[in-house]
Design a protein around this motif. Structure first.
Motif, short mmCIF file in Angstrom:
data_model
loop_
_atom_site.label_atom_id
_atom_site.label_comp_id
_atom_site.label_asym_id
_atom_site.label_seq_id
_atom_site.Cartn_x
_atom_site.Cartn_y
_atom_site.Cartn_z
N CYS A 74 16.36 11.83 -13.65
CA CYS A 74 16.70 11.49 -12.27
C CYS A 74 17.32 10.10 -12.23
N GLU A 75 18.64 10.04 -12.16
CA GLU A 75 19.33 8.76 -11.96
C GLU A 75 19.55 8.60 -10.46
N PHE A 76 18.94 7.58 -9.90
CA PHE A 76 19.02 7.38 -8.46
C PHE A 76 19.78 6.11 -8.13
N SER A 77 20.21 6.01 -6.91
CA SER A 77 20.94 4.83 -6.47
C SER A 77 19.95 3.71 -6.17
N GLY A 78 20.00 2.65 -7.00
CA GLY A 78 19.06 1.55 -6.81
C GLY A 78 18.95 0.69 -8.04
N GLY A 79 18.18 -0.37 -7.93
CA GLY A 79 17.99 -1.30 -9.02
C GLY A 79 16.73 -1.03 -9.80
N HIS A 80 16.03 -2.11 -10.18
CA HIS A 80 14.82 -1.97 -11.00
C HIS A 80 13.64 -1.68 -10.08
N THR A 81 13.49 -0.43 -9.74
CA THR A 81 12.46 0.01 -8.83
C THR A 81 12.14 1.47 -9.13
N MET A 82 11.27 2.05 -8.32
CA MET A 82 10.92 3.45 -8.49
C MET A 82 11.63 4.29 -7.43
N PRO A 83 11.96 5.54 -7.75
CA PRO A 83 12.56 6.39 -6.72
C PRO A 83 11.58 6.63 -5.59
N SER A 84 12.10 6.87 -4.41
CA SER A 84 11.24 6.97 -3.22
C SER A 84 10.23 8.12 -3.30
N ASN A 85 10.54 9.15 -4.05
CA ASN A 85 9.69 10.35 -4.09
C ASN A 85 8.92 10.45 -5.41
N PHE A 86 8.62 9.30 -6.06
CA PHE A 86 8.06 9.35 -7.41
C PHE A 86 6.74 10.10 -7.50
N GLY A 87 5.82 9.87 -6.57
CA GLY A 87 4.51 10.52 -6.65
C GLY A 87 4.59 12.03 -6.58
N ASP A 95 20.58 3.38 -11.08
CA ASP A 95 21.92 3.20 -11.66
C ASP A 95 22.41 1.77 -11.59
N ALA A 96 21.70 0.90 -10.83
CA ALA A 96 22.10 -0.50 -10.72
C ALA A 96 21.00 -1.42 -11.27
N ASP A 97 20.19 -0.92 -12.18
CA ASP A 97 19.09 -1.70 -12.75
C ASP A 97 19.65 -2.86 -13.58
N ASP A 98 19.37 -4.10 -13.15
CA ASP A 98 19.85 -5.26 -13.89
C ASP A 98 18.75 -5.94 -14.69
N VAL A 99 17.58 -5.29 -14.80
CA VAL A 99 16.47 -5.80 -15.61
C VAL A 99 16.35 -4.98 -16.88
N ASP A 118 0.83 -1.20 0.00
CA ASP A 118 0.00 0.00 0.00
C ASP A 118 0.86 1.25 0.00
N GLN A 119 2.10 1.14 0.48
CA GLN A 119 2.97 2.31 0.50
C GLN A 119 3.75 2.45 -0.79
N GLY A 120 3.59 1.50 -1.72
CA GLY A 120 4.24 1.62 -3.01
C GLY A 120 5.61 1.00 -3.07
N ASP A 121 6.03 0.20 -2.06
CA ASP A 121 7.31 -0.48 -2.13
C ASP A 121 7.29 -1.49 -3.26
N VAL A 122 8.40 -1.63 -3.95
CA VAL A 122 8.44 -2.51 -5.11
C VAL A 122 9.60 -3.47 -4.97
N THR A 123 9.36 -4.73 -5.23
CA THR A 123 10.41 -5.72 -5.26
C THR A 123 10.24 -6.55 -6.51
#
Length: 359
Positions: A336-349, A286-290, A30-35
């Motif tokens: 916006c290149e953020f530190s992370g993998g295949h996910t959405m940035p924390s402030n997307f909305g 920047d670490a998106d492997d998908v 519900d909080q929009g976390d993505v895995t």
């Protein structure tokens, strides 16, 4: 998981299709976390459920075509549907370019006022309620979820925002999850926008033979006829496969869409030749492997070129986003290149709404 194919006209970056074939279906809270999903075979048929429920059938509402004939009449070109923008000057009518002090309209409609281009559905006596609807597109039944403000007023022209689900996701997932619905935009719009969450075929938006762009055009024809839409403020966003669809829309329909906001996308859904500018906010880990970052950058560069931006950038909020300099007036490109993998940035909305609401 089947290999994607027949993406239509492609652009640089399509060599990564093989990587995309390993796409994982995505889960959200519900909080929009993505895995990412476990390996193929463990997810079960039907992809993800929407947060909390997600049962077949989605939102309550008409189970078939909704009100209005399939396709519906489309707005036609005419002087009444072309405006220069409130207080503007110098914009070329019909091109969507901004004049000095104002924003050009991009599409025609039944009437216009205050810089708006109003659709045929304005001042209508009836309108669809929120719910799930279907529409025939070339003999194929396609479905979408529509969210109309509770206090909808047919004399008021609303923004129209399309939100596309990721691979293995669903229209229901987007309509009810991802930070509060429609990628966190619905609660921020405060009744100022109409939202559409389309249902993909084969878990997403391959746009084989242009079928998904055709679906979008059919929805637009119907919505313009039935609802009061400001046709100069139509937007698209989505994550992963939804980001790819948003890129494809920017390529094919820059003359219709005011801005796009793709997240972790690429050009795998195709990129039609064209030169219409469209404002863009994009994000990629920047670490998106998908969907490799380089493929996202290739998609971004299409719109840097279309909007005639300079290669120089300036920092913009939120960090580490940058804005390209020298873009055509009214057609910024923010990346916006953020530190992370295949996910959405924390402030997307918050970020996407801030970008869309400036238009």
């Amino acid at each position: 998981m089947e290999t994607l194919r027949n993406f239509g006209t492609t652009a640089p970056g399509v060599v990564a299709i093989a990587a995309f074939a390993a796409f994982a279906a995505l889960a959200c809270s519900d909080q929009g976390d993505v895995t990412t999903e476990p390996p193929p075979g463990s997810g079960g048929a039907g992809g993800l459920a929407g947060p909390g429920s997600g049962g077949a059938g989605g939102l309550a509402g008409p189970a078939t075509s909704g009100s209005g004939a399939t396709g519906g009449p489309s707005a036609t070109d005419g002087s009444s549907g072309v405006v220069a923008g409130a207080g503007g000057s110098g914009g070329r009518p019909g091109t969507g370019e901004a004049g000095a002090g104002g924003m050009g309209a991009t599409a025609s409609g039944s009437s216009s006022s205050g810089g708006e281009t109003r659709s045929m559905g304005c001042d209508g006596t009836t309108a669809p309620t929120s719910g799930r609807f279907s529409i025939d597109v070339g003999g194929t039944t396609r479905e979408y979820i529509l969210a109309v403000p509770d206090d909808y007023d047919s004399s008021r022209a609303y923004r129209l925002i399309f939100a596309w689900h990721p691979r293995g996701g669903s229209a229901e997932q987007v309509a009810t999850g991802f930070g509060g619905g429609y990628y966190g935009l619905q609660n921020r719009a405060d009744g100022s926008a109409i939202f559409v969450s389309p249902e993909g075929l084969d878990q997403g938006w391959a746009n084989t033979g242009g079928r998904d762009i055709a679906f979008l055009r059919a929805m637009l024809d119907r919505l313009r006829a039935e609802l009061c839409i400001d046709q100069s403020r139509i937007f698209s966003t989505g994550f992963s496969y939804g980001g790819m669809m948003s890129y494809a829309i920017g390529c094919a329909m820059g003359d219709v869409f005011r801005a796009i906001a793709p997240m972790s996308g690429a050009l795998y859904s195709g990129c039609e030749e064209g030169d219409s500018p469209v404002a863009m906010w994009g994000a990629h880990g920047d670490a998106d492997d998908v969907v490799p970052l380089d493929n996202g950058r290739t998609a971004r560069d299409v719109f840097i070129e279309r909007n005639h931006c300079d290669p120089q950038t300036t920092p913009t909020e939120p960090s580490p986003c940058v804005s390209y300099e020298g873009c055509d007036a009214g057609y910024p490109v923010v990346w916006c290149e953020f530190s992370g993998g295949h996910t959405m940035p924390s402030n997307f909305g918050e970020s996407i709404w801030s970008f869309f609401s400036q238009f």
